[in-house]
Write a protein that holds these residues in place. Structure first.
Motif, mmCIF file in Angstrom:
data_model
loop_
_atom_site.group_PDB
_atom_site.id
_atom_site.type_symbol
_atom_site.label_atom_id
_atom_site.label_comp_id
_atom_site.label_asym_id
_atom_site.label_seq_id
_atom_site.Cartn_x
_atom_site.Cartn_y
_atom_site.Cartn_z
ATOM 1 N N VAL A 1 12.752 69.933 -1.322
ATOM 2 C CA VAL A 1 11.917 69.134 -2.210
ATOM 3 C C VAL A 1 12.383 69.368 -3.631
ATOM 4 C CG1 VAL A 1 9.567 68.701 -3.011
ATOM 5 C CG2 VAL A 1 9.952 69.353 -0.631
ATOM 6 N N GLY A 2 12.509 68.298 -4.411
ATOM 7 C CA GLY A 2 12.920 68.440 -5.800
ATOM 8 C C GLY A 2 13.953 67.405 -6.179
ATOM 9 N N ASN A 3 15.035 67.883 -6.789
ATOM 10 C CA ASN A 3 16.067 66.982 -7.279
ATOM 11 C C ASN A 3 17.442 67.602 -7.087
ATOM 12 O OD1 ASN A 3 14.590 64.602 -8.802
ATOM 13 N ND2 ASN A 3 13.437 66.471 -9.234
ATOM 14 N N TYR A 4 18.463 66.770 -7.321
ATOM 15 C CA TYR A 4 19.835 67.223 -7.145
ATOM 16 C C TYR A 4 20.547 67.485 -8.468
ATOM 17 C CZ TYR A 4 19.407 65.642 -2.294
ATOM 18 O OH TYR A 4 19.013 65.465 -0.995
ATOM 19 N N ASP A 5 19.933 67.110 -9.565
ATOM 20 C CA ASP A 5 20.576 67.299 -10.865
ATOM 21 C C ASP A 5 19.675 68.127 -11.755
ATOM 22 O OD1 ASP A 5 18.879 65.481 -12.649
ATOM 23 O OD2 ASP A 5 19.486 64.095 -11.080
ATOM 24 N N SER A 6 20.193 68.553 -12.874
ATOM 25 C CA SER A 6 19.469 69.471 -13.746
ATOM 26 C C SER A 6 18.607 68.763 -14.774
ATOM 27 C CB SER A 6 20.465 70.393 -14.468
ATOM 28 O OG SER A 6 21.385 69.627 -15.227
ATOM 29 N N ASN A 7 18.578 67.437 -14.765
ATOM 30 C CA ASN A 7 17.740 66.699 -15.695
ATOM 31 C C ASN A 7 16.317 66.677 -15.162
ATOM 32 O OD1 ASN A 7 16.613 65.011 -17.572
ATOM 33 N ND2 ASN A 7 17.565 63.141 -16.776
ATOM 34 N N VAL A 8 15.555 67.691 -15.462
ATOM 35 C CA VAL A 8 14.208 67.816 -14.906
ATOM 36 C C VAL A 8 13.151 67.487 -15.956
ATOM 37 C CG1 VAL A 8 14.838 69.459 -13.131
ATOM 38 C CG2 VAL A 8 14.166 70.302 -15.383
ATOM 39 N N GLY A 9 13.483 66.591 -16.859
ATOM 40 C CA GLY A 9 12.511 66.136 -17.834
ATOM 41 C C GLY A 9 11.506 65.190 -17.221
ATOM 42 N N ARG A 10 10.882 64.371 -18.041
ATOM 43 C CA ARG A 10 9.831 63.468 -17.581
ATOM 44 C C ARG A 10 10.341 62.586 -16.439
ATOM 45 N NH1 ARG A 10 7.984 58.250 -19.027
ATOM 46 N NH2 ARG A 10 5.728 58.002 -18.792
ATOM 47 N N GLY A 11 9.581 62.585 -15.353
ATOM 48 C CA GLY A 11 9.933 61.746 -14.218
ATOM 49 C C GLY A 11 10.670 62.470 -13.113
ATOM 50 N N LYS A 12 11.213 63.645 -13.370
ATOM 51 C CA LYS A 12 11.888 64.398 -12.319
ATOM 52 C C LYS A 12 10.899 65.405 -11.747
ATOM 53 C CE LYS A 12 16.123 62.727 -12.342
ATOM 54 N NZ LYS A 12 16.733 62.132 -11.146
ATOM 55 N N SER B 1 12.374 70.807 -10.527
ATOM 56 C CA SER B 1 11.196 69.965 -10.661
ATOM 57 C C SER B 1 10.487 70.294 -11.969
ATOM 58 C CB SER B 1 10.232 70.177 -9.495
ATOM 59 O OG SER B 1 9.013 69.503 -9.728
ATOM 60 N N SER B 2 10.014 69.256 -12.652
ATOM 61 C CA SER B 2 9.263 69.492 -13.889
ATOM 62 C C SER B 2 7.802 69.808 -13.604
ATOM 63 C CB SER B 2 9.350 68.263 -14.797
ATOM 64 O OG SER B 2 8.755 67.139 -14.178
ATOM 65 N N GLU B 3 7.441 69.885 -12.305
ATOM 66 C CA GLU B 3 6.071 70.206 -11.928
ATOM 67 C C GLU B 3 6.027 71.543 -11.199
ATOM 68 O OE1 GLU B 3 4.420 66.833 -9.896
ATOM 69 O OE2 GLU B 3 3.946 65.848 -11.786
ATOM 70 N N SER B 4 5.299 71.596 -10.099
ATOM 71 C CA SER B 4 5.042 72.853 -9.401
ATOM 72 C C SER B 4 5.914 72.979 -8.163
ATOM 73 C CB SER B 4 3.580 72.916 -8.963
ATOM 74 O OG SER B 4 2.726 72.413 -9.955
ATOM 75 N N ALA B 5 6.104 74.205 -7.715
ATOM 76 C CA ALA B 5 6.725 74.412 -6.412
ATOM 77 C C ALA B 5 5.726 74.117 -5.304
ATOM 78 C CB ALA B 5 7.262 75.829 -6.297
ATOM 79 N N VAL B 6 4.547 74.764 -5.373
ATOM 80 C CA VAL B 6 3.472 74.523 -4.402
ATOM 81 C C VAL B 6 2.185 74.284 -5.176
ATOM 82 C CG1 VAL B 6 2.179 75.413 -2.433
ATOM 83 C CG2 VAL B 6 4.601 76.009 -2.700
ATOM 84 N N LYS B 7 1.528 73.190 -4.849
ATOM 85 C CA LYS B 7 0.347 72.758 -5.595
ATOM 86 C C LYS B 7 -0.845 72.620 -4.647
ATOM 87 C CE LYS B 7 1.182 69.465 -8.473
ATOM 88 N NZ LYS B 7 1.441 68.121 -9.068
ATOM 89 N N PHE B 8 -1.983 73.172 -5.054
ATOM 90 C CA PHE B 8 -3.232 73.050 -4.304
ATOM 91 C C PHE B 8 -4.194 72.177 -5.108
ATOM 92 C CE2 PHE B 8 -1.303 77.058 -3.009
ATOM 93 C CZ PHE B 8 -1.425 77.032 -1.632
ATOM 94 N N MET B 9 -4.707 71.102 -4.468
ATOM 95 C CA MET B 9 -5.557 70.156 -5.180
ATOM 96 C C MET B 9 -6.689 69.659 -4.285
ATOM 97 S SD MET B 9 -2.842 67.766 -7.306
ATOM 98 C CE MET B 9 -4.144 67.060 -8.327
ATOM 99 N N ASP B 10 -7.641 68.986 -4.916
ATOM 100 C CA ASP B 10 -8.707 68.300 -4.205
ATOM 101 C C ASP B 10 -9.139 67.114 -5.049
ATOM 102 O OD1 ASP B 10 -10.647 67.779 -2.248
ATOM 103 O OD2 ASP B 10 -12.157 68.966 -3.304
ATOM 104 N N TRP B 11 -9.526 66.016 -4.372
ATOM 105 C CA TRP B 11 -10.028 64.832 -5.054
ATOM 106 C C TRP B 11 -10.803 63.996 -4.039
ATOM 107 C CZ3 TRP B 11 -4.881 65.659 -3.901
ATOM 108 C CH2 TRP B 11 -4.285 64.782 -2.987
ATOM 109 N N ILE B 12 -11.535 63.026 -4.521
ATOM 110 C CA ILE B 12 -12.207 62.077 -3.634
ATOM 111 C C ILE B 12 -11.188 60.998 -3.296
ATOM 112 C CG2 ILE B 12 -14.078 60.434 -3.366
ATOM 113 C CD1 ILE B 12 -14.953 63.347 -3.428
ATOM 114 N N ASP B 13 -10.795 60.933 -2.038
ATOM 115 C CA ASP B 13 -9.685 60.074 -1.646
ATOM 116 C C ASP B 13 -10.024 58.595 -1.740
ATOM 117 O OD1 ASP B 13 -6.946 59.872 -0.179
ATOM 118 O OD2 ASP B 13 -8.304 58.643 1.040
#
Length: 331
Positions: free
Chosen positions: A175-186, A209-221
Motif C-alpha cells: 500500500v502506498g506509492n512507487y515514487d518519492s513525491n508524497v506531497g498532496r494527493g499521494k 504515503s502523505s497519510e498514515s500507515a494504519v488508520k483507525f476510524m469510525d463514521w456514520i456510513d
C-alpha cells in the motif's frame, strides 16, 4: 463443466452484471473503460456541494457463488469499478484504475456480503491527484474468511469496515506509492473502521504515503446497515509488516468525527516503523492496544494531537527497539 465467459472489451456501456446463473462460472479477460457521470457540473466539491450526485457508473458486478474472475481490468467507472457479493469467488490478476479528474472512481475493488473469497495479484491504482481519495481494496458490511495475497493499493486505501468484517487474512500486500513525491494527493493506508475485528494483516508494506500507515476510524456510513458499529476496530493483529515514509505510523483518527468511539485491543507484533514525522496520532478514544517486538527508528515525534490532552495515548509497549528518534523511549 461450466462454460467460460470471455469478453475482450467493453467501452461506454452502463455496466456488466453477472448474477446467479447455471450457465457461467469463469470470467476472463474483461476490459471496461469509462463508465461514469461525465458532467463537470457534478464534480464535487468544485462544482457542487452534493458529494453523491455523481455516484454513477458501474464496471463489473458479480453476485453469486463459486465464480472465477481472472486477468480483467476496469478503468474509470464513476461509482464502482468492481463489486462482488458472493461466496467462494476466486480473483486472479485483476486491475482497477482511475485517472479521470471529472467524477473519478469511488470504489475500486469492493467485496460486500462476500465470504471465503480468494484474491491474488489484484492491482488497484488511483492515478494522479484526484479530488476523491477513493476506496481501494475494500471488505465491507459482511465479509468473513477471505484471503487476499500479493495485491497492491496504489495512492488509495486498503479498507476493512463494519463489524461483519472478521477473520480475514491480508498477506504480502503493498500500500502506498512507487515514487518519492508524497506531497498532496499521494496517499495510502490500511484503514480499519466501523467495528472491523479479528482480522490479520501479515507481512505487508506501507511506503511513501502523505497519510498514515494504519488508520483507525469510525463514521456514520449512511447505509443504515446494522453492522455499522460505533467502534473504530478491535482485536485485529498486524504482524510482520514494514511501515515507512508516512506522516503517521499508527493513527487513531477523528477526521470524520465520532472520536469518542474506541479503537481497542489491536496488536502490532514484529513490525518495523521508520522515517516518519509521528509514531502516533492520538485524536480518538483508544485503549488496550499493544505494540510489541517492533523496531521504531527515525521518528521525529512520538505523537500528534489535534486537541491536545483530549484523548490519552493508551498503548502498551513490550520488547521493542528504538533508535534515532526525537523522543524518549515509551514504556
Amino acid at each position: 463443466m461450466f462454460p467460460v465467459l470471455t469478453v475482450l472489451l467493453f467501452v461506454m456501456v452502463k455496466h456488466l452484471m453477472l448474477q446467479k446463473c447455471p450457465y457461467w462460472r469463469e470470467v476472463i479477460q474483461i476490459r471496461k473503460v469509462k463508465v461514469q457521470d461525465f458532467n463537470p457540473a457534478h464534480t464535487f466539491p468544485d462544482a457542487t456541494s452534493d458529494p453523491h450526485i455523481s455516484y454513477d457508473g458501474y464496471g463489473i458486478r458479480i453476485s453469486g457463488d463459486n465464480a472465477i474472475i481472472t486477468n480483467s481490468m476496469v478503468v474509470n467507472s464513476g461509482a464502482e469499478n468492481y463489486t462482488f457479493s458472493g461466496d467462494n469467488i476466486t480473483h486472479e490478476n485483476n486491475g482497477s484504475y482511475s485517472d479521470n479528474t471529472v467524477n473519478p472512481t469511488d470504489y475500486y475493488y469492493l467485496l460486500i456480503n462476500a465470504n471465503d473469497n480468494s484474491l491474488n495479484g489484484i492491482h488497484v491504482e488511483r492515478i494522479g491527484n484526484l479530488y476523491h481519495k477513493g476506496h481501494g481494496i475494500v471488505l465491507k458490511s459482511s465479509a468473513r474468511n477471505n484471503v487476499i495475497r500479493n495485491s497492491n493499493c496504489i495512492n488509495t486505501a486498503f479498507e476493512l469496515s463494519f463489524n461483519g468484517v472478521e477473520n480475514n487474512l491480508v498477506e504480502d500486500c503493498y500500500v502506498g506509492n512507487y515514487d518519492s513525491n508524497v506531497g498532496r494527493g499521494k496517499i495510502g493506508s490500511f484503514l480499519i473502521a466501523n467495528g472491523a475485528h479479528d482480522n490479520t494483516i501479515r507481512n505487508c508494506t506501507v511506503n511513501l504515503s502523505s497519510e498514515s500507515a494504519v488508520k483507525f476510524m469510525d463514521w456514520i456510513d449512511g447505509s443504515n446497515n446494522p453492522g455499522d458499529a460505533a467502534d473504530a476496530g478491535n482485536n485485529n493483529t498486524i504482524v510482520g509488516c514494514s511501515f515507512s515514509n508516512a506522516k503517521y505510523g499508527i493513527d487513531f483518527n477523528s477526521d470524520w468525527g465520532y472520536a469518542y468511539t474506541p479503537a481497542h485491543a489491536n496488536v502490532f507484533d514484529n513490525c518495523s516503523f521508520r522515517d516518519m514525522e509521528y509514531f502516533f496520532r492520538a485524536d480518538r478514544l483508544n485503549y488496550d492496544n499493544v505494540v510489541r517486538n517492533c523496531s521504531v527508528e527515525n521518528m521525529a515525534q512520538l505523537k500528534f494531537e489535534k486537541s491536545v490532552g483530549t484523548y490519552a495515548l493508551q498503548v502498551g509497549f513490550e520488547n521493542n527497539t528504538f533508535a534515532n528518534n526525537g523522543f524518549s523511549n515509551p514504556n
